[in-house]
Design an enzyme around this catalytic site. Structure first.
Site, PDB file in Angstrom:
ATOM      1  N   PHE A   1       0.855  -1.196   0.000  1.00 12.36           N
ATOM      2  CA  PHE A   1       0.000   0.000   0.000  1.00 12.36           C
ATOM      3  C   PHE A   1       0.882   1.234   0.000  1.00 12.36           C
ATOM      4  O   PHE A   1       1.754   1.379   0.849  1.00 12.36           O
ATOM      5  CB  PHE A   1      -0.936   0.041   1.211  1.00 12.36           C
ATOM      6  CG  PHE A   1      -1.878   1.216   1.149  1.00 12.36           C
ATOM      7  CD1 PHE A   1      -3.041   1.152   0.392  1.00 12.36           C
ATOM      8  CD2 PHE A   1      -1.572   2.401   1.799  1.00 12.36           C
ATOM      9  CE1 PHE A   1      -3.896   2.256   0.295  1.00 12.36           C
ATOM     10  CE2 PHE A   1      -2.427   3.509   1.702  1.00 12.36           C
ATOM     11  CZ  PHE A   1      -3.584   3.430   0.952  1.00 12.36           C
TER      12      PHE A   1
ATOM     13  N   ASP B   1       9.006   2.650   1.734  1.00  7.53           N
ATOM     14  CA  ASP B   1       7.848   3.396   2.194  1.00  7.53           C
ATOM     15  C   ASP B   1       7.722   3.139   3.702  1.00  7.53           C
ATOM     16  O   ASP B   1       7.286   2.081   4.136  1.00  7.53           O
ATOM     17  CB  ASP B   1       6.600   2.907   1.440  1.00  7.53           C
ATOM     18  CG  ASP B   1       5.329   3.623   1.881  1.00  7.53           C
ATOM     19  OD1 ASP B   1       5.341   4.247   2.969  1.00  7.53           O
ATOM     20  OD2 ASP B   1       4.323   3.546   1.150  1.00  7.53           O
TER      21      ASP B   1
ATOM     22  N   LYS C   1       2.519   9.546   8.313  1.00  8.16           N
ATOM     23  CA  LYS C   1       1.611   9.278   9.443  1.00  8.16           C
ATOM     24  C   LYS C   1       2.103   9.765  10.815  1.00  8.16           C
ATOM     25  O   LYS C   1       1.601  10.748  11.333  1.00  8.16           O
ATOM     26  CB  LYS C   1       1.294   7.782   9.504  1.00  8.16           C
ATOM     27  CG  LYS C   1       0.374   7.326   8.366  1.00  8.16           C
ATOM     28  CD  LYS C   1      -0.161   5.940   8.601  1.00  8.16           C
ATOM     29  CE  LYS C   1      -1.307   5.599   7.660  1.00  8.16           C
ATOM     30  NZ  LYS C   1      -0.906   5.059   6.353  1.00  8.16           N
TER      31      LYS C   1
HETATM   32  C1  PLP Z   1      -1.133   5.368   4.948  1.00  9.19           C
HETATM   33  C2  PLP Z   1      -0.047   4.959   4.036  1.00  9.19           C
HETATM   34  C3  PLP Z   1       0.246   5.684   2.869  1.00  9.19           C
HETATM   35  C4  PLP Z   1      -0.602   6.849   2.423  1.00  9.19           C
HETATM   36  O1  PLP Z   1      -0.490   7.921   3.304  1.00  9.19           O
HETATM   37  P1  PLP Z   1      -1.530   9.153   3.159  1.00  9.19           P
HETATM   38  O2  PLP Z   1      -1.030  10.131   4.176  1.00  9.19           O
HETATM   39  O3  PLP Z   1      -2.881   8.610   3.454  1.00  9.19           O
HETATM   40  O4  PLP Z   1      -1.421   9.647   1.786  1.00  9.19           O
HETATM   41  C5  PLP Z   1       1.307   5.286   2.090  1.00  9.19           C
HETATM   42  N1  PLP Z   1       2.061   4.236   2.427  1.00  9.19           N
HETATM   43  C6  PLP Z   1       1.822   3.507   3.543  1.00  9.19           C
HETATM   44  C7  PLP Z   1       2.710   2.355   3.873  1.00  9.19           C
HETATM   45  C8  PLP Z   1       0.759   3.841   4.373  1.00  9.19           C
HETATM   46  O5  PLP Z   1       0.495   3.101   5.451  1.00  9.19           O
END
Ligand code: PLP
Length: 420
Positions: A150, A241, A270
């Protein structure tokens, strides 16, 4: 004004709330639970009906220091009285201070600031594309990402996300992404080899050190170490990420520290602002790929967001919160494993790092994560699914031993109520 007064004020307001009025004017892009949370303190939250909850969601791994933390209240209050936003047309000292802390506390040499996880990943994707064109001399660079990953909800990041459910009906997607199974080195080698002919070639590999939304799947150390050496040999960029797993959630400051390697590029969002929107892309060595005018964000790294994020960083460090993450994480996993051994017909596995943990339900039963989440909510515990079968536990990093025990008692009770 004293901090005590500020904390009190933050927890006093009362909002009249009507769900129907809300649904009339706000788009239904979310499947919302039928409660509205209006106040918080530490790991506790209260809804508009006055019901209290123990928060093991933390705004989805975001409220690092919980709710109404005195240090956050102080930082927000002081900064808003000074200056909030100016634009990156000018130097922003607060941005420099936050970047300095990140650089001092990671493998990064430099930082680019934006406002969210998806944006941070977009920045990484742009950096990777330009690097592939200008350094690796690839005409059609491909970024490899993992199945069940994700990376966000913009067009490029849903394309990067290896889950068809996020992409359905949004095609044409962004070209230049291929997918491989996670933790499978042969698949990566095959994918790189397949593309080696013609003018398509892999320019970057983008992965989560632990897959969050995909079901709390920790990266395999051997896999990632092999990946690092492949990238070193080929010049392929390794992008992590760290949006969900970074900023202390794994028990280390960055997820990659659990894997014994360093990425070339990594992203954060986050937990970085403790609830104030901020995103960041960090890179080691590849700091000059993006030049002036090639990437930007109006709000990115504004004085307000940076001052609060710096406070989150300093508080993590000064209050030795990583130690708490390790201790409470072990307590939580041990407790969940005890529960799993009581209900083996329902629970398949408990796994995670630090305070990002998942309880996977058996595949062959009707019970889904959402059923457990709903039942726990009734009992005053907030949880969130990670995929269909995994219940995710991502409390604020300041969660106490007593709060973990309370959460475990509720999970035990709820699992005891579950049928088939
Ligand atoms: C939540 C998340 C995102 C997206 O972040 P947003 O602030 O909602 O755009 C991207 N990568 C990972 C691993 C996430 O958990």
């Amino acid at each position: 004004m004293s901090i005590e007064t500020l904390v009190q004020q933050a927890n006093l307001s009362s909002t009249a709330f009507n769900k129907e009025n809300f649904d009339e004017v706000v788009m239904s892009t979310y499947g919302r639970f039928p409660i509205a949370l209006e106040k918080g303190l530490g790991c506790r939250l209260w809804d508009t009906e006055g019901k209290e909850y123990l928060d093991f969601v933390a705004g989805i791994a975001t409220c690092t220091l919980g709710h109404a933390h005195p240090k956050i209240i102080e930082a927000v209050t002081q900064q808003i009285q000074k200056i909030q936003h100016v634009s990156n047309l000018y130097y922003i000292p607060e941005q420099g201070e936050l970047a300095r802390w990140i650089v001092d506390n990671s493998c990064a040499d430099k930082v680019f600031f934006c406002n969210s996880g998806a944006e941070a990943n977009e920045a990484a994707i742009k950096l990777a594309r330009k690097y592939a064109h200008t350094v690796l001399d690839i005409d059609n660079p491909i970024i490899l990402t993992a199945n069940a990953s994700f990376h966000g909800r913009t067009l490029a990041t849903i394309t990067a996300t290896g889950q068809p459910k996020y992409q359905k009906n949004f095609n044409p997607l962004v070209p230049g992404f291929n997918y491989v199974p996670y933790n499978d080195i042969d698949a990566v080698e095959a994918a790189i080899g397949e593309l080696d002919e013609g003018n398509y070639a892999v320019g970057a590999i983008m992965l989560e050190p632990l897959q969050g939304e995909g079901g709390i799947r920790p990266g395999d150390v051997k896999y990632f170490q092999k990946l690092r050496s492949i990238c070193d040999e080929t010049g392929i960029l390794l992008i992590f990420d760290e949006v969900q797993v970074g900023m202390g959630r794994s028990g280390k400051l960055w997820g990659y520290e659990n894997l014994g390697i360093e990425p070339d590029v990594f992203t954060s969002a986050k937990g970085l602002g403790g609830g104030v929107p901020i995103g960041a892309m960090m890179t080691k060595k590849f700091c000059n790929v993006l030049q002036a005018g090639e990437h930007a964000s109006t709000f990115g790294g504004n004085p307000f967001a940076c001052a609060v994020a710096t406070t989150v960083c300093h508080t993590l460090e000064k209050e030795n919160i990583l130690q708490n993450v390790c201790n409470r994480g072990e307590q939580l996993r041990e407790g969940l494993r005890n529960i799993a051994s009581k209900y083996p017909q329902h629970i398949a596995e408990v796994r995670g790092w630090g305070l990002i943990n998942g309880m996977e339900l058996q595949a062959d039963i009707e019970l889904n994560a959402i059923d457990v989440v709903k039942a726990a909510m009734k009992e005053g515990l907030l949880l969130v699914p990670a995929g269909t079968k995994v219940v995710r536990f991502v409390p604020p990093l300041i969660v106490t031993e007593a709060e973990v025990n309370t959460a475990l008692q509720i999970v035990d009770k709820v699992m005891g109520q579950m049928k088939g």
